[in-house]
Design a protein around this motif. Structure first.
Motif, short mmCIF file in Angstrom:
data_model
loop_
_atom_site.label_atom_id
_atom_site.label_comp_id
_atom_site.label_asym_id
_atom_site.label_seq_id
_atom_site.Cartn_x
_atom_site.Cartn_y
_atom_site.Cartn_z
N PHE A 166 0.84 -1.21 0.00
CA PHE A 166 0.00 0.00 0.00
C PHE A 166 0.88 1.26 0.00
O PHE A 166 0.67 2.18 -0.81
CB PHE A 166 -0.91 -0.04 1.25
CG PHE A 166 -1.81 1.14 1.40
CD1 PHE A 166 -3.01 1.22 0.70
CD2 PHE A 166 -1.48 2.18 2.26
CE1 PHE A 166 -3.86 2.30 0.84
CE2 PHE A 166 -2.32 3.28 2.41
CZ PHE A 166 -3.51 3.34 1.70
N ILE A 167 1.85 1.29 0.89
CA ILE A 167 2.74 2.46 0.99
C ILE A 167 3.55 2.62 -0.31
O ILE A 167 3.64 3.71 -0.87
CB ILE A 167 3.70 2.31 2.21
CG1 ILE A 167 2.90 2.23 3.52
CG2 ILE A 167 4.75 3.42 2.25
CD1 ILE A 167 2.26 3.49 4.01
N TRP A 202 1.24 3.88 -3.22
CA TRP A 202 0.76 5.26 -3.20
C TRP A 202 1.87 6.28 -3.06
O TRP A 202 1.72 7.43 -3.45
CB TRP A 202 -0.26 5.47 -2.07
CG TRP A 202 -1.58 4.82 -2.37
CD1 TRP A 202 -2.16 3.80 -1.69
CD2 TRP A 202 -2.49 5.13 -3.45
NE1 TRP A 202 -3.36 3.44 -2.25
CE2 TRP A 202 -3.59 4.24 -3.34
CE3 TRP A 202 -2.48 6.05 -4.50
CZ2 TRP A 202 -4.67 4.27 -4.22
CZ3 TRP A 202 -3.56 6.06 -5.37
CH2 TRP A 202 -4.63 5.18 -5.24
N ILE A 203 3.02 5.85 -2.50
CA ILE A 203 4.10 6.83 -2.33
C ILE A 203 5.11 6.72 -3.46
O ILE A 203 5.35 7.67 -4.19
CB ILE A 203 4.75 6.68 -0.94
CG1 ILE A 203 3.71 7.08 0.11
CG2 ILE A 203 6.01 7.54 -0.82
CD1 ILE A 203 4.07 6.79 1.53
N PHE A 246 -5.36 8.73 -4.76
CA PHE A 246 -5.84 8.18 -3.50
C PHE A 246 -7.17 8.81 -3.09
O PHE A 246 -7.29 10.04 -3.05
CB PHE A 246 -4.80 8.39 -2.41
CG PHE A 246 -5.20 7.80 -1.09
CD1 PHE A 246 -5.10 6.44 -0.86
CD2 PHE A 246 -5.71 8.60 -0.08
CE1 PHE A 246 -5.50 5.89 0.35
CE2 PHE A 246 -6.10 8.06 1.13
CZ PHE A 246 -5.99 6.71 1.35
N TYR A 267 -9.67 8.97 0.06
CA TYR A 267 -9.78 8.64 1.48
C TYR A 267 -11.03 7.80 1.73
O TYR A 267 -10.98 6.77 2.42
CB TYR A 267 -9.84 9.95 2.29
CG TYR A 267 -9.92 9.73 3.78
CD1 TYR A 267 -8.76 9.58 4.55
CD2 TYR A 267 -11.15 9.70 4.44
CE1 TYR A 267 -8.83 9.39 5.91
CE2 TYR A 267 -11.22 9.50 5.80
CZ TYR A 267 -10.06 9.35 6.54
OH TYR A 267 -10.14 9.16 7.89
N ALA A 311 -10.75 4.22 0.28
CA ALA A 311 -9.83 3.39 1.05
C ALA A 311 -10.47 2.99 2.38
O ALA A 311 -10.35 1.84 2.82
CB ALA A 311 -8.52 4.14 1.28
N LYS A 312 -11.14 3.93 3.01
CA LYS A 312 -11.81 3.65 4.29
C LYS A 312 -12.88 2.56 4.09
O LYS A 312 -12.97 1.62 4.87
CB LYS A 312 -12.46 4.95 4.80
CG LYS A 312 -12.95 4.88 6.23
CD LYS A 312 -13.34 6.24 6.75
CE LYS A 312 -14.61 6.73 6.06
NZ LYS A 312 -15.08 8.03 6.56
N LEU A 324 -11.23 -0.78 3.60
CA LEU A 324 -10.73 -1.34 4.86
C LEU A 324 -11.85 -1.96 5.69
O LEU A 324 -11.70 -3.02 6.29
CB LEU A 324 -10.05 -0.22 5.66
CG LEU A 324 -8.80 -0.58 6.44
CD1 LEU A 324 -7.80 -1.37 5.63
CD2 LEU A 324 -8.15 0.68 6.99
N LEU A 384 -8.54 -0.38 -1.72
CA LEU A 384 -7.39 0.32 -1.13
C LEU A 384 -6.43 0.82 -2.21
O LEU A 384 -5.69 1.76 -2.01
CB LEU A 384 -6.63 -0.61 -0.18
CG LEU A 384 -7.29 -0.93 1.16
CD1 LEU A 384 -6.48 -1.98 1.91
CD2 LEU A 384 -7.42 0.32 2.01
N LYS A 394 -19.55 8.05 15.64
CA LYS A 394 -18.21 7.47 15.48
C LYS A 394 -17.87 6.48 16.60
O LYS A 394 -17.30 5.42 16.34
CB LYS A 394 -17.18 8.60 15.45
CG LYS A 394 -15.81 8.15 14.99
CD LYS A 394 -14.91 9.34 14.78
CE LYS A 394 -13.60 8.91 14.19
NZ LYS A 394 -12.74 10.02 13.83
N TRP A 427 -16.66 2.74 15.84
CA TRP A 427 -15.34 2.25 16.23
C TRP A 427 -15.47 1.07 17.20
O TRP A 427 -14.69 0.13 17.16
CB TRP A 427 -14.50 3.38 16.85
CG TRP A 427 -13.85 4.23 15.80
CD1 TRP A 427 -14.41 4.65 14.64
CD2 TRP A 427 -12.51 4.73 15.81
NE1 TRP A 427 -13.51 5.41 13.92
CE2 TRP A 427 -12.33 5.47 14.62
CE3 TRP A 427 -11.43 4.65 16.69
CZ2 TRP A 427 -11.13 6.11 14.30
CZ3 TRP A 427 -10.23 5.30 16.38
CH2 TRP A 427 -10.09 6.02 15.19
#
Lengths: 306, 479
Positions: free
Chosen positions: B16-17, B20-21, B185, B187, B190-191, B194, B258, B450, B454
Motif C-alpha cells: 500500500f505504501i 501510493w508513495i 488516493f 480517502y 480506502a476507508k 478497509l 485500497l 463514530k 469504532w
C-alpha cells in the motif's frame, strides 16, 4: 489525504496493540507446565544429565522427581520425531552435562503424519525453550504465544483468573493433576471404562510415513552418537485393551524398524509395554500413566538407566 | 499467501505504501508495484507456478493481438483456438488428467499400471485466472473489446493479487481499463475498502472456520452420527461455505479498493433466493455470468445443437453448462452431480405455468415470494451441498441414507459450536439488515456516531484475534 488515512489507522490501532500486549504478557506469565519446565531448564542448565523427548506418553510416564540424575522432560503431546530432532539439536548443546537422551518407540510414532506444518506449538517451543521446530521461515508472529492458539490460552487465562487452573506441578513441570484423566473421571470402574472408545493412532496403516519418520529418528540417533549421549529407546506401558486394538501390520513394521535400529546403533531398548504389571489406577487412560504409575515406572527406569 | 495470515497483514501495508508513495501519480509505476507484489503474493505458495501464470498471460496477450490483426476469419479463429487449446490444455493436465485416466481404467477394467498418472499439485487459483484470460481472448475475437498493446497492464490484469486466487472472475472490459486510468488516493474509498476487508476477515476467520470444525467432524465420519447431526452438519456447511467464500470476496474487493480499483460483486445474499434459478443469480455471480456468456449462450444459440427443438436446445445447453460449472469446482463425480442436480432444477423452473390467468415461468412465480418457495430452495441447497462437500458419491449416498434410516439421536454434544453460533447470527442479521449495500459497514456514518462505529470495529478485531483458529485455507482456493 494518504497521510491522514495512515495516521487515522495508527490511532485506531493503538488500543488494539496495547490490549494485545497486556493479554500476551498475562499469557506468558501463566503457570502452565511448559513455563515451569522452562524455569527449571533455565535454572539447571549446567547440571541436567537426562533429556526426555517424545509425545504425551513420555510426558506422563516420566516424573523427574524419581530419577537420580537431574532430568528435563520436554515431551509434549503430538511431538513427533521431526520436532524431537529439532529440539534435541537446539536444546542439547545448551546442556553441558547432558549424558542420556530418552526417545519414544511407540506403536503409532512411525505411522503418524510428520508434523512439519505451522502448528501452534511452534510458538510454545520457541518461547519457552528457545527452539525453532518449524521447517518454515520464522515469522514475527512466531514470537507471540497468545495468537498461536487464542482458544487454548483464553481458557487458561480464564481458569487462572477464577483460580480453577488444573495444574499441580512439581518443580520439574510434571503435572500431577489427573482430574481430567479418563479413568479418574470414571472412578476407575473397569466396567464403565471398558465401554469407552479407545483412541488409537494410527486408525489405519500409513506405510507412506514410515521412511520419513525413520529418517528423522536416525537424525536423532546420529546426533546422539556424535555427541556421545547414551540413547534409550523407550516403550511406555499401555493397557491390555489398547494392545489388543493395535493393527498387526503397523505393529510388525514398528518391530522391524526397531530391530534395524538396534542392530545399527548402540542403544538401550527398554520395553515396559510387552509385559506390564500396571493396574488401572496406574493409568490415566489406555496409553498414559497416572501420577502413581509414573512414580512406579520412573523408579524402575532409574534402576535401568544406572 | 493467505488473506487470513499474519504475512498478509505485513504484506498489504508495505505494498500500500509503495503503491501510493513510490508509484504515485505515475500509472506505469503503480502498475509495476502491483505486478511485483502480485507475483510475490503468488510465488509465496510455489514460485514454480509463476512460470505457468506468466506463460498463460503471454499466450493470451499475443493471441489477442494476433486475432485483432488477422485479416481473415480463418486466421482469427486459428489464433482463438490456439489460445483456447493452451488454456484448456493446462487446466486439463493439472486438474482433470488423473481423474480422466482413473475413470478410463475403471470403465474398461484396465490393469492398474496401464497409464502413468501425474504426481502434481494443482496450482492455486488456476481455474480463476485461466477463465479470466479465456474471457479476454474470446471478447477480442467477438470484437467486444480492443486488445491491449501494453503488456504490463495485461500481466497486471491476469495476476492482480486481490482477486488472483479465488476471484471475482473479472471481465477484461471492466478490469483492464482500470489499469490504464490515473489512480489517485481516495480517502473515502480506502476507508470503505478497509471496512469491507475487516468484515470479510470476520466472516472467514470467526464464522466460517469455527463452523468448519463441526462440519469437518461430521463429514469425516458420518457413519458415527445420527440423522439430526447429519442434517445439522449439512446446514452448518451451507453457512460455512457462504461465510468462507463471500468472506474471501469481501477481502478481495476491499483490498482492491485500497488501491483504487473496483471489482465486481460476487454475492447478493444467495440463500434469500426463492428459486434455484434465483440462487445462481446471487451466488458466485462472476462465475455464473462467465458460463452464461461463454458456454450457455453459444450452445443455446449456436449450431452445435441445431437438430433439437428450441426448448430442448435450451434445456440441453443448461444441463451441459451446469454440469461444467460443477466440474469447474474439481475433478470429482460429486461436483458433476452437484452441477447436474442444479441444472435439472433450473430446467424444471424454466417451464411455463399459468398463474392468475398469466403465463409465467415457474421460477418467476417462485420468486414472487411464496413462503414455501424459500423452504424448497434452502432444502434443495442443503441436500445438493452434501454432494459438494462429501469426498465421494458413496459417502454422499451414505449420508443421505443415514438421514432417513439412522436414529435421530444427537450423539456428540461437542459438535454444538456453542456461543460461537452467535457470530453466525451477527453475520446473518448484519447482512440482511444492510442488504442494500455491498457490505454491512458501508455508509454507516449516518446511522451510528463514530464511537459506536469504532466500538463495532474493535469488537470484530477482538473476535478475530480471540476466536481465530490455527490458520485454515479458503475452501475455494482448491478450485
Amino acid at each position: 489525504m494518504i497521510k491522514k488515512f495512515v495516521i487515522q489507522i495508527c490511532i485506531f490501532l493503538i488500543p488494539v496493540v496495547i490490549g494485545y500486549a497486556l493479554v500476551e504478557n498475562y499469557t506468558r506469565n501463566l503457570p502452565l507446565t511448559p513455563k515451569i519446565k522452562s524455569d527449571y531448564y533455565k535454572k539447571n542448565k549446567e547440571d541436567i544429565e537426562v533429556l526426555v523427548l517424545g509425545a504425551s506418553q513420555n510426558r506422563d510416564a516420566i516424573n523427574p522427581e524419581f530419577l537420580s540424575q537431574k532430568t528435563l522432560n520436554i515431551a509434549f503431546p503430538d511431538q513427533d520425531y521431526y520436532v524431537s530432532s529439532r529440539l534435541l539439536e537446539q536444546v542439547g548443546p545448551t546442556l553441558p552435562s547432558l549424558k542420556t537422551v530418552i526417545i519414544p518407540i511407540s506403536y503409532g510414532h512411525f505411522e503418524t503424519a510428520p508434523n512439519q506444518k505451522d502448528t501452534w506449538k511452534n510458538s510454545m517451543y520457541r518461547h519457552y525453550f528457545g527452539a525453532t521446530v518449524s521447517d518454515k521461515f520464522t515469522y514475527f508472529k512466531d514470537n507471540f504465544l497468545y495468537i498461536s492458539f487464542p482458544n487454548y490460552y483464553s481458557t487458561k487465562i480464564n481458569e487462572h483468573k477464577k483460580g480453577t487452573t488444573k495444574v499441580d506441578c512439581n518443580v520439574y513441570g510434571y503435572n500431577k493433576n489427573i482430574e481430567r484423566a479418563l479413568f479418574y473421571t470414571h472412578n476407575y470402574d473397569s466396567l464403565t471404562i471398558i465401554k469407552q472408545p479407545i483412541h488409537i493412532t494410527p486408525t489405519i496403516p500409513h506405510p507412506e510415513y514410515v521412511s520419513q519418520n525413520v529418517n528423522k529418528l536416525e537424525d536423532i540417533l546420529d546426533f546422539c552418537t556424535e555427541n556421545k549421549y547414551k540413547i534409550i529407546l523407550l516403550e511406555t506401558p499401555t493397557t491390555k485393551r489398547f494392545k489388543e486394538q493395535r493393527i498387526p501390520e503397523v505393529l510388525h513394521r514398528k518391530d522391524s524398524v526397531l530391530s534395524m535400529i538396534i542392530a545399527k546403533y548402540n542403544v538401550q531398548h527398554i520395553d515396559a509395554n510387552s509385559n506390564n504389571d500396571y493396574n488401572l489406577k496406574d493409568h490415566r487412560d489406555n496409553n498414559h500413566l497416572s501420577t502413581q504409575g509414573a512414580e512406579k515406572f520412573t523408579k524402575l527406569l532409574d534402576k535401568l538407566i544406572n | 499467501m493467505l488473506f487470513n495470515s499474519f504475512d498478509f497483514g505485513l504484506f498489504l501495508p508495505i505494498v500500500f505504501i509503495l503503491y501510493w508513495i513510490v508509484g504515485s501519480k505515475r500509472i506505469q509505476g503503480q502498475n509495476t508495484v502491483l505486478l511485483i507484489a502480485s507475483y510475490f503474493f503468488y510465488g509465496v505458495w510455489d514460485w514454480r507456478f509463476l512460470a505457468l501464470i506468466l506463460a498463460s498471460s503471454l499466450v493470451d496477450f499475443y493471441a489477442g493481438n494476433y486475432i485483432s490483426k488477422a485479416k481473415t476469419q480463418q486466421k482469427r479463429r486459428l489464433w482463438l483456438y490456439s489460445s483456447l487449446s493452451w488454456n484448456l490444455g493446462v487446466l486439463f493436465v493439472f486438474k482433470y488428467y488423473n481423474f480422466f485416466l482413473d475413470n478410463l481404467k475403471t470403465l474398461f477394467e484396465l490393469p492398474e499400471n496401464t497409464f502413468t498418472t501425474l504426481d502434481i499439485i494443482i496450482p492455486v487459483g488456476l481455474s480463476f485466472y485461466t477463465f479470466q484470460t479465456i474471457g479476454y481472448t474470446i471478447d477480442v475475437y467477438r470484437k467486444k473489446i480492443e486488445p491491449t498493446q501494453d503488456i504490463l497492464k495485461f500481466l497486471c490484469f491476469v495476476s492482480f493479487f486481490p482477486q488472483l486466487v479465488a476471484g471475482p472472475i473479472e471481465r477484461a472490459s471492466k478490469l483492464l481499463p482500470q489499469f490504464s486510468k490515473e489512480r489517485s488516493f481516495s480517502y473515502d474509498k480506502a476507508k470503505d475498502g478497509l471496512r469491507q476487508l475487516l468484515w470479510g476477515l470476520f466472516k472467514k476467520i470467526v464464522v466460517a472456520d469455527n463452523i468448519g470444525v463441526a462440519v469437518f467432524a461430521i463429514y469425516s465420519h458420518p457413519e458415527d452420527y445420527g440423522s439430526i447431526t447429519i442434517i445439522y452438519g449439512a446446514f452448518l456447511f451451507l453457512f460455512q461455505l457462504y461465510a468462507d467464500f463471500s468472506g474471501y470476496s469481501d477481502i478481495a474487493i476491499g483490498t482492491a479498493k485500497l488501491f483504487g480499483f473496483d471489482l465486481s460483486t460476487n454475492f447478493k445474499l444467495p440463500y434469500l433466493a426463492n428459486s434455484v434459478t434465483g440462487f445462481w443469480r446471487r451466488w458466485h455471480i462472476t462465475l455464473s455470468k462467465w458460463f452464461q456468456d461463454y458456454v450457455y449462450v453459444p450452445l443455446a444459440q449456436g449450431k452445435a445443437l441445431r437438430f433439437f427443438s428450441k426448448p430442448s436446445r435450451k434445456a440441453i445447453s443448461l444441463l451441459i453448462t451446469m454440469g461444467m460449472i460443477g466440474l469447474w469446482h474439481g475433478a470429482n463425480w460429486t461436483y458433476l452431480a452437484f452441477g447436474l442436480l442444479h441444472g435439472v432444477l433450473i430446467v424444471i423452473e424454466g417451464t411455463t405455468i399459468t398463474s392468475k390467468g398469466k403465463k409465467i415461468k415457474l421460477h418467476q412465480w417462485l420468486e414472487t415470494g411464496v413462503i414455501w418457495s424459500k423452504f424448497y430452495t434452502v432444502t434443495f441447497l442443503v441436500v445438493s451441498l452434501i454432494f459438494f462437500r462429501a469426498s465421494s458419491l458413496n459417502k454422499t449416498i451414505l449420508m443421505l441414507k443415514e438421514v432417513i434410516t439412522q436414529n435421530v439421536a444427537f450423539y456428540d454434544l461437542d459438535l454444538i459450536i456453542g456461543r460461537k453460533i452467535g457470530f453466525l447470527a451477527i453475520m446473518v442479521i448484519a447482512e440482511v439488515w444492510r442488504k442494500k449495500y455491498t457490505h454491512p459497514f458501508m455508509k454507516l456514518e449516518g446511522v451510528f456516531p463514530k464511537v459506536v462505529r469504532w466500538s463495532m470495529y474493535y469488537f470484530l478485531i477482538f473476535a478475530i484475534i480471540r476466536y481465530g483458529r490455527p490458520q485454515e485455507a479458503f475452501i475455494y482456493f482448491q478450485f
